[in-house]
Design a protein around this motif. Structure first.
Motif, PDB file in Angstrom:
ATOM      1  N   ARG A   1       0.832  -1.200   0.000  1.00  0.00           N
ATOM      2  CA  ARG A   1       0.000   0.000   0.000  1.00  0.00           C
ATOM      3  C   ARG A   1       0.868   1.251   0.000  1.00  0.00           C
ATOM      4  NH1 ARG A   1      -3.004   3.272   3.997  1.00  0.00           N
ATOM      5  NH2 ARG A   1      -5.160   3.563   3.286  1.00  0.00           N
ATOM      6  N   SER A   2       0.443   2.238  -0.775  1.00  0.00           N
ATOM      7  CA  SER A   2       1.119   3.537  -0.808  1.00  0.00           C
ATOM      8  C   SER A   2       0.111   4.628  -0.509  1.00  0.00           C
ATOM      9  CB  SER A   2       1.755   3.783  -2.180  1.00  0.00           C
ATOM     10  OG  SER A   2       2.266   5.098  -2.274  1.00  0.00           O
ATOM     11  N   THR A   3       0.553   5.626   0.236  1.00  0.00           N
ATOM     12  CA  THR A   3      -0.307   6.777   0.545  1.00  0.00           C
ATOM     13  C   THR A   3       0.206   8.058  -0.087  1.00  0.00           C
ATOM     14  OG1 THR A   3       0.900   7.227   2.599  1.00  0.00           O
ATOM     15  CG2 THR A   3      -1.004   5.756   2.738  1.00  0.00           C
ATOM     16  N   ASP A   4       1.265   7.966  -0.902  1.00  0.00           N
ATOM     17  CA  ASP A   4       1.857   9.177  -1.483  1.00  0.00           C
ATOM     18  C   ASP A   4       2.045   9.045  -3.003  1.00  0.00           C
ATOM     19  OD1 ASP A   4       3.907   7.340  -1.561  1.00  0.00           O
ATOM     20  OD2 ASP A   4       5.244   8.449  -0.215  1.00  0.00           O
ATOM     21  N   GLY A   5       1.059   8.431  -3.645  1.00  0.00           N
ATOM     22  CA  GLY A   5       1.103   8.338  -5.095  1.00  0.00           C
ATOM     23  C   GLY A   5       2.101   7.344  -5.627  1.00  0.00           C
ATOM     24  N   GLY A   6       2.493   6.393  -4.805  1.00  0.00           N
ATOM     25  CA  GLY A   6       3.373   5.334  -5.250  1.00  0.00           C
ATOM     26  C   GLY A   6       4.833   5.521  -4.926  1.00  0.00           C
ATOM     27  N   LEU A   7       5.205   6.554  -4.202  1.00  0.00           N
ATOM     28  CA  LEU A   7       6.619   6.786  -3.897  1.00  0.00           C
ATOM     29  C   LEU A   7       7.134   5.847  -2.809  1.00  0.00           C
ATOM     30  CD1 LEU A   7       6.821  10.679  -3.996  1.00  0.00           C
ATOM     31  CD2 LEU A   7       7.612   9.053  -5.721  1.00  0.00           C
ATOM     32  N   ASN A   8       6.308   5.579  -1.819  1.00  0.00           N
ATOM     33  CA  ASN A   8       6.717   4.716  -0.714  1.00  0.00           C
ATOM     34  C   ASN A   8       5.623   3.687  -0.459  1.00  0.00           C
ATOM     35  OD1 ASN A   8       9.296   6.060   0.540  1.00  0.00           O
ATOM     36  ND2 ASN A   8       7.882   7.746   0.110  1.00  0.00           N
ATOM     37  N   TRP A   9       6.043   2.486  -0.048  1.00  0.00           N
ATOM     38  CA  TRP A   9       5.118   1.366   0.089  1.00  0.00           C
ATOM     39  C   TRP A   9       5.358   0.613   1.385  1.00  0.00           C
ATOM     40  CZ3 TRP A   9       1.477   0.182  -3.780  1.00  0.00           C
ATOM     41  CH2 TRP A   9       1.590   0.969  -4.933  1.00  0.00           C
ATOM     42  N   VAL A  10       4.272   0.076   1.937  1.00  0.00           N
ATOM     43  CA  VAL A  10       4.363  -0.787   3.108  1.00  0.00           C
ATOM     44  C   VAL A  10       3.521  -2.032   2.857  1.00  0.00           C
ATOM     45  CG1 VAL A  10       4.767   1.110   4.720  1.00  0.00           C
ATOM     46  CG2 VAL A  10       2.417   0.355   4.248  1.00  0.00           C
ATOM     47  N   SER A  11       3.839  -3.094   3.580  1.00  0.00           N
ATOM     48  CA  SER A  11       3.062  -4.315   3.472  1.00  0.00           C
ATOM     49  C   SER A  11       1.626  -4.056   3.904  1.00  0.00           C
ATOM     50  CB  SER A  11       3.681  -5.409   4.347  1.00  0.00           C
ATOM     51  OG  SER A  11       2.893  -6.578   4.315  1.00  0.00           O
ATOM     52  N   ALA A  12       0.676  -4.648   3.168  1.00  0.00           N
ATOM     53  CA  ALA A  12      -0.739  -4.399   3.451  1.00  0.00           C
ATOM     54  C   ALA A  12      -1.536  -5.698   3.374  1.00  0.00           C
ATOM     55  CB  ALA A  12      -1.294  -3.359   2.486  1.00  0.00           C
ATOM     56  N   CYS A  13      -1.051  -6.729   4.035  1.00  0.00           N
ATOM     57  CA  CYS A  13      -1.843  -7.968   4.075  1.00  0.00           C
ATOM     58  C   CYS A  13      -2.173  -8.365   5.511  1.00  0.00           C
ATOM     59  CB  CYS A  13      -1.162  -9.098   3.315  1.00  0.00           C
ATOM     60  SG  CYS A  13       0.491  -9.535   3.865  1.00  0.00           S
ATOM     61  N   SER A  14      -2.270  -7.386   6.392  1.00  0.00           N
ATOM     62  CA  SER A  14      -2.639  -7.657   7.774  1.00  0.00           C
ATOM     63  C   SER A  14      -4.025  -8.287   7.828  1.00  0.00           C
ATOM     64  CB  SER A  14      -2.630  -6.356   8.584  1.00  0.00           C
ATOM     65  OG  SER A  14      -3.092  -6.572   9.892  1.00  0.00           O
TER      66      SER A  14
END
Length: 790
Positions: free
Chosen positions: A551-564
């Motif tokens: 998942r990214s919250t800044d238009g794809g610049l940074n990402w974190v795992s999002a399968c919690s």
């Protein structure tokens, strides 16, 4: 660190180099991908996947022939809409220029360039393209170069790679296995259709005008793949082919072909991998003599001919204790008696490197695997690490035109070389640009030199790279302008008309820059389903294999795992290789999204930050493999899935319980998509990719699955349908993404016609329509992303 990484991305920073351990970049996985593709088309979930199933694509010879015939019909029916007729086939333009569709002619919007490619902690200011199968340089004019792409067809440059033009747009299959040029007439080309690993083409086509036009396909016996082709330098009438059904020979310049008899010691036809000219009328060829065997010692063999391929004798000295499987051969142009062979064992690791000094009649094992690289590192200390279990897939071998002792070897993560004929070895490149080595993309497949021997071209899963200094440095500049990426899925959003996120085979997840053909890689590995939030263009979801969502919250610049909350996340036993995502469009906030494991559906109400499993009551408890999911826009409680066995399951209570609707008529299984009419949840559509021309591939229900009707009037009959999309502004307007292009219905599926002009006969994997219905975008498996105004 986050701000530094963000700054690096925004300014397309230079390569991050480490001299120590790996930077934990994501790798693609050809082994798992091969199995997943077979499961996708053939529902082979319980089928053993040994070494025999790693070769060839997922379609039978008869269905490949059926698809060639279907393409011919579409070519005749819609000639006025195809490239070269309705629109001229022009050279690639500036990827950084603004692109916008202005009418009903498809416009390719890339990717054809990247400002940077992010993979793990590594950022590279490089550009790549789709997977390469062959590279040909015209010896009479080295500015003319042809590249055959796994799914993107043949591309040609006449200015040394500054601009490129696609040259096989209407063949019906842009999946290629091999390309050869007549050394006596550089206008004559031979193209083997069908990538050897996951391609869907069939046959051989010939061009006598430099790729401008092609003859109709010729079939080589029972062969489904043509892995290598060569024209005899001394006689242009003699053409040799290494195929999935053994070696074939033509003595009339490709018009007719004969199978070559070989007493390999095994029943059935061998799998031909590689053919090389060794001077005069002599050739060597490598075959896997028992291609369906799960294991063994002597399947990989080398054979030699002294009469232009008419008869063959098995060479001696080619043995290895752990067994032999795929072998690639290459001769030294400066001394054709010197020949090398790069061999994998049945486990996909390096068996050995062999050398012959008598034109391939006898061979000596160099015991290369145990030798240490002179510049070994944490990823590879010895030559045995070359293949990384992918020797069935990654093989490159080429000898310098001027020095028979200088040889380059390609495998999975690095390129290697010997400068002394096989006594010592060193690494030449690294897939992440680590260890003070230059970056060259992973997974090597092809190589050639220019006529002078000073320019080395390398083809791999990331396109074409070249070196003019013996491999000390490499350039990726020739990839700019080539639209050959293999795209699984795209996401768009009404919140940002220009925004596109794309999941690519081999080349990660990409995010478009403004309204250009530049897409930056934000996640490495294989990229699958992806989404952009309907009302907030900064929120994005990307995915890798086995339900690994990011998942990214800044238009794809940074990402974190999002399968919690997804208990199967990153579990190859319980999650599908290809991750699927579906927006819950009934939620006006845009925050609801769905995904699935093999046996259950998951829902997120905060755009992927956390997931909750839906119920399983009503779903089978055994032999269930969910293949796709969708949610109704008109009713937030309605969810549907398609699953193995040609089954559909529906829920009208938000997934608490599921019901089984009526069976789909003339169902060939391999269901691919489910879609609800945005205005009426009782109306739904289901697609299929079953490789069977006698089965239906698209159905409609108007009563929530109580009954179904095939809706294929005007669609290319029997052709797989990947997705069906309903126009958000008109329930009567539908778009079908098929293996031959995009088709549209304006009467709710009662009839269909090919949609738009200028798109090649190519597999379309996804169609997306902006919420205001003003723009349609299509993802293709080999020709990147296209758009037009409906």
């Amino acid at each position: 660190m986050s701000q530094l990484k963000k700054w690096q991305r925004l300014v397309a920073a230079a390569v991050v180099v480490m001299s120590g351990a790996s930077l934990a970049g994501e790798k693609d996985d050809p082994n798992a991908r091969k199995r997943a593709m077979d499961e996708w088309y053939n529902e082979s979930y319980a089928k053993p996947h040994g070494k025999g199933l790693r070769k060839g694509g997922p379609w039978s010879p008869s269905f490949r022939k059926f698809m060639n015939d279907a393409a011919a019909k579409e070519r005749a029916k819609y000639a006025s809409l195809l490239p070269g007729t309705s629109t001229s086939i022009t050279a690639s333009g500036d990827p950084t220029a603004s692109i916008a569709a202005t009418g009903t002619t498809w416009v390719n919007i890339g990717p054809t360039k990247a400002n940077y490619m992010q993979n793990g902690s590594t950022s590279l200011n490089k550009t790549d393209a789709g997977r390469v199968r062959d590279i040909i340089v015209d010896k009479n004019n080295p500015s003319i170069i042809y590249v055959a792409f796994s799914g993107g067809g043949v591309w040609k440059t006449t200015d040394g790679g500054t601009t490129w033009t696609p040259r096989s747009e209407t063949l019906g299959s842009l999946s290629t296995g091999s390309l050869a040029i007549d050394p006596n007439n550089s206008n004559t080309l031979y193209l083997g259709l069908g990538d050897p690993f996951d391609g869907t083409g069939l046959g051989l086509v010939k061009s006598t005008d430099g790729g401008n036009t092609w003859f109709t396909p010729v079939y080589l016996g029972a062969a489904t793949e043509i892995a290598d082709l060569i024209v005899a330098p001394g006689d242009s009438n003699v053409v040799l082919a290494a195929t999935s059904a053994g070696l074939f020979r033509s003595v009339d310049a490709g018009a007719t072909w004969s199978s070559i008899s070989m007493s390999t010691g095994f029943a059935g036809a061998p799998y031909g991998w590689s053919i090389e000219w060794t001077g005069g009328t002599k050739f060597v060829a490598s075959v896997d003599a028992d291609p369906l065997a799960a294991s063994g010692t002597y399947q990989g063999q080398i054979w030699a001919s002294s009469d232009n391929g008419a008869t063959w004798t098995r060479a001696t000295g080619v043995t290895a204790s752990a067994g032999l499987e795929r072998i690639t051969v290459a001769a030294a142009p400066s001394n054709r008696n010197t020949v090398y062979a790069l061999a994998a064992n049945p486990s996909g690791d390096l068996a050995d490197i062999f050398k012959s000094t008598n034109g391939g009649t006898t061979w000596t094992a160099l015991s290369a695997g145990a030798k240490r690289y002179k510049n070994g590192n944490a990823e590879g200390r010895t030559v045995s690490t070359l293949f990384n279990t992918q020797g069935w897939y990654d093989q490159l071998l080429i000898v310098s035109p001027t020095n028979p002792n200088l040889v380059f070897f390609g495998g999975a993560l690095h390129l290697a070389k010997t400068t002394d004929g096989g006594s010592t070895y060193s690494q030449v490149s690294n897939w992440l640009g680590q260890f003070s080595l230059p970056y060259v993309h992973a997974d090597f497949h092809a190589a050639t030199f220019d006529p002078t021997g000073t320019k080395l071209y390398i083809g791999n899963d990331g396109g074409i790279f070249f070196s003019t200094d013996g491999g000390a440095t490499f350039s990726d500049s020739m990839n700019v302008g080539i639209a050959s990426h293999l795209i699984y899925d795209i996401g768009i959003s009404g919140a940002n008309r220009n925004a596109v996120i794309a999941g690519l085979q081999d080349n990660g997840t990409r995010v478009r820059v403004s309204n250009t053909a530049v897409y930056n890689q934000e996640i490495g590995g294989d990229g699958f389903d992806c989404e952009i939030h309907p009302t907030n263009g900064n929120l994005m979801l990307g995915s890798l294999y086995y339900a690994r969502i990011q998942r990214s919250t800044d238009g794809g610049l940074n990402w974190v795992s999002a399968c919690s909350g997804i208990t199967e996340c990153n579990n190859s036993s319980t999650a599908p290789f290809t991750t699927r995502l579906a927006l819950g469009l009934a939620d006006a906030t845009g925050n609801t999204v769905y995904t699935h494991s093999n046996t259950k559906v998951y829902k997120s109400t905060n755009f992927g930050s956390a997931w909750t499993a839906l119920g399983v009551s009503g779903l089978p408890t055994t032999n269930l493999f969910i293949r796709n999911v969708a949610a109704a826009k008109s009713n937030a409680s309605v969810v549907g899935v398609v699953a193995s066995g040609g089954r559909v399951f529906l829920s009208s209570n938000g997934g608490s319980t599921w019901t089984t609707p009526a069976a789909l008529p003339n169902n060939g299984l391999s269901l691919s998509d489910i879609t609800f009419d945005p205005a009426d949840h009782n109306i739904l559509y289901v697609g299929s990719v079953a490789p069977d021309g006698t089965k239906n591939h698209l159905w409609k229900s108007t009563d929530f699955g109580a009954s179904w009707t095939a809706i294929e009037n005007g669609l290319p009959a029997g052709v797989p349908v990947n997705t069906v999309t309903v126009d958000p502004g008109s329930s009567a307007t539908l778009y079908a993404a098929t293996h031959l292009g995009v088709y549209r219905s304006t009467d709710a599926g009662a009839s269909w016609t090919r949609f738009g002009a200028g798109m090649p006969l190519v597999e379309v994997t996804d169609v997306q329509v902006l919420p205001d219905s003003s723009l349609v975008r299509a993802a293709t498996f080999g020709r990147s992303v296209w758009e037009l105004q409906p």
